[in-house]
Write an enzyme that holds these catalytic residues in place. Structure first.
Site, short mmCIF file in Angstrom:
data_model
loop_
_atom_site.label_atom_id
_atom_site.label_comp_id
_atom_site.label_asym_id
_atom_site.label_seq_id
_atom_site.Cartn_x
_atom_site.Cartn_y
_atom_site.Cartn_z
N SER A 195 6.19 121.25 95.53
CA SER A 195 7.29 120.80 94.66
C SER A 195 8.45 121.76 94.83
CB SER A 195 6.81 120.84 93.20
OG SER A 195 7.91 120.68 92.33
N TYR A 226 2.20 124.44 85.96
CA TYR A 226 2.48 123.52 87.07
C TYR A 226 3.26 124.24 88.17
CZ TYR A 226 4.49 119.55 89.61
OH TYR A 226 4.86 118.68 90.60
N1 NAP Z 1 7.56 112.88 91.08
C1 NAP Z 1 8.11 114.08 91.17
O1 NAP Z 1 9.20 114.33 90.62
C2 NAP Z 1 7.41 115.16 91.94
C3 NAP Z 1 8.16 116.30 92.26
C4 NAP Z 1 7.52 117.31 92.98
C5 NAP Z 1 6.20 117.19 93.33
N2 NAP Z 1 5.50 116.07 92.99
C6 NAP Z 1 4.09 115.99 93.37
O2 NAP Z 1 3.84 114.79 94.04
C7 NAP Z 1 2.46 114.46 93.88
C8 NAP Z 1 2.34 112.99 93.49
O3 NAP Z 1 2.90 112.83 92.20
P1 NAP Z 1 3.68 111.50 91.75
O4 NAP Z 1 5.03 111.92 91.35
O5 NAP Z 1 3.49 110.46 92.74
O6 NAP Z 1 2.92 111.16 90.36
P2 NAP Z 1 1.75 110.11 90.03
O7 NAP Z 1 2.21 108.72 90.30
O8 NAP Z 1 1.28 110.47 88.67
O9 NAP Z 1 0.65 110.46 91.12
C9 NAP Z 1 -0.33 111.42 90.93
C10 NAP Z 1 -1.63 110.88 91.53
O10 NAP Z 1 -2.62 111.91 91.48
C11 NAP Z 1 -3.85 111.30 91.16
N3 NAP Z 1 -4.71 112.24 90.45
C12 NAP Z 1 -4.42 112.93 89.33
N4 NAP Z 1 -5.50 113.62 88.93
C13 NAP Z 1 -6.49 113.35 89.83
C14 NAP Z 1 -7.85 113.75 89.95
N5 NAP Z 1 -8.43 114.55 89.07
N6 NAP Z 1 -8.56 113.27 91.01
C15 NAP Z 1 -7.99 112.43 91.91
N7 NAP Z 1 -6.72 112.03 91.84
C16 NAP Z 1 -5.98 112.47 90.80
C17 NAP Z 1 -3.50 110.11 90.26
O11 NAP Z 1 -4.46 109.07 90.41
P3 NAP Z 1 -5.63 108.81 89.33
O12 NAP Z 1 -5.02 109.02 87.97
O13 NAP Z 1 -6.05 107.39 89.60
O14 NAP Z 1 -6.71 109.77 89.65
C18 NAP Z 1 -2.16 109.66 90.80
O15 NAP Z 1 -2.28 108.57 91.71
C19 NAP Z 1 1.90 115.43 92.85
O16 NAP Z 1 1.20 116.48 93.50
C20 NAP Z 1 3.14 115.97 92.19
O17 NAP Z 1 2.94 117.26 91.64
C21 NAP Z 1 6.09 115.05 92.31
#
Ligand code: NAP
Length: 267
Positions: free
Chosen positions: A151, A164
């Site tokens: 991130s 985080y």
């Molecule tokens: N969106 C942003 O602004 C942003 C910015 C920087 C970094 N990121 C990073 O990008 C990545 C994806 O995030 P996103 O923004 O796409 O959010 P998201 O839609 O909430 O995706 C997160 C995914 O992680 C999975 N997950 C969570 N806990 C889990 C567990 N215990 N076991 C297996 N899977 C798990 C969830 O699936 P289930 O709930 O079905 O398990 C979900 O599909 C994350 O690492 C986040 O920190 C996002």
């Protein structure tokens, strides 16, 4: 030395097509979007996460996409998952550690640490354990790669999500070390998103000022197509955070980032 953000400095090229790619957290958000784009390019893609319905939705109508359940919080669950994965998809050669959670915490006073501990388990121990379970296999595969999703907050912290930020900074560091020890055998890439419109936190999917998911994924895929592959896949919006320290504006950026985030959340 790793350049920051702009210039591709990797020594190898991650193939664009013909890979078998595992993406954790592929049932929503960034993982889902990238999974579909990798598939569009002609890769076999396996999405993993806890919610099978979300995974099924990602792969619906697509041959060559597969869903496997995974709870990355469980060490035993990861071991069992790795066995199922390699039995069903022995050609897997790319691991995308994308699954993650983001919880708001007030670290200004003593508190229940359940959210902090959950964040460390999912965001830090999860990728370390899953990489450990697959690294020997990946070394045996041609054109193998590990992509760790960190991130922009790994580089400048958001005050309301201290654990985080810390897990993402830790995975940044872990990725640097992994890249060196696997050099010549597995390509190790860091993907650090800026604020993107997904369901990572409540209300974020449509929050103004956050990057639209499709636009972000377009930029990521364009960077991954560069030759050689960048060691760090940083879209233009995240350079503000990634380059803060090297451009000697860390303190100002810390203030600006947190003011932006507060304003964005308050609408
Ligand atoms: N969106 C942003 O602004 C942003 C910015 C920087 C970094 N990121 C990073 O990008 C990545 C994806 O995030 P996103 O923004 O796409 O959010 P998201 O839609 O909430 O995706 C997160 C995914 O992680 C999975 N997950 C969570 N806990 C889990 C567990 N215990 N076991 C297996 N899977 C798990 C969830 O699936 P289930 O709930 O079905 O398990 C979900 O599909 C994350 O690492 C986040 O920190 C996002």
């Amino acid at each position: 030395m790793t350049d920051i953000g702009a210039t591709p400095i990797g020594e190898k090229v991650m193939q664009q097509t013909g890979n078998t790619i595992l993406i954790t957290g592929g049932g929503s958000g960034i993982g889902q979007e990238l999974a579909r784009r990798f598939h569009d390019l002609g890769n076999t893609v396996i999405v993993a996460g806890r919610r099978i319905e979300a995974l099924q939705e990602t792969i619906a109508g697509r041959d060559g996409m597969h869903a496997l359940t995974l709870d990355i919080d469980s060490a035993e669950g990861i071991a069992d998952f790795a066995e199922r994965l390699l039995a069903a998809h022995p050609a897997v050669n790319v691991l995308v550690n994308n699954a993650g959670i983001m919880r708001f915490e007030d670290a200004s006073a003593g508190r229940d640490l359940a959210d902090a501990e959950a964040t460390v388990t999912t965001n830090l121990l999860g990728p370390i354990r899953l990489t450990n379970a697959l690294v020997d296999h990946l070394k045996s595969q041609a054109g193998s790669a590990i992509i760790n999703v960190t991130s922009g907050l790994a580089f400048v912290p958001l005050l309301t999500t201290p654990t985080y930020n810390a897990t993402k900074a830790a995975i940044h560091s872990y990725t640097v070390a992994l890249r060196e020890v696997l050099k010549g055998r597995v390509e190790v890439i860091e993907l650090a998103p800026p604020a993107v419109q997904t369901g990572l936190t409540p209300g974020q999917e449509s929050r103004p000022g956050y990057q639209p998911l499709g636009e972000f994924a377009d930029e990521v895929m364009a960077l991954l197509a560069l030759e050689p592959t960048p060691a760090e896949v940083m879209v233009p919006r995240v350079a503000f955070l990634r380059r803060a320290e090297v451009e000697d504006r860390f303190d100002d950026t810390l203030v600006q980032l947190n003011a932006f985030a507060t304003a964005a959340r308050n609408g």
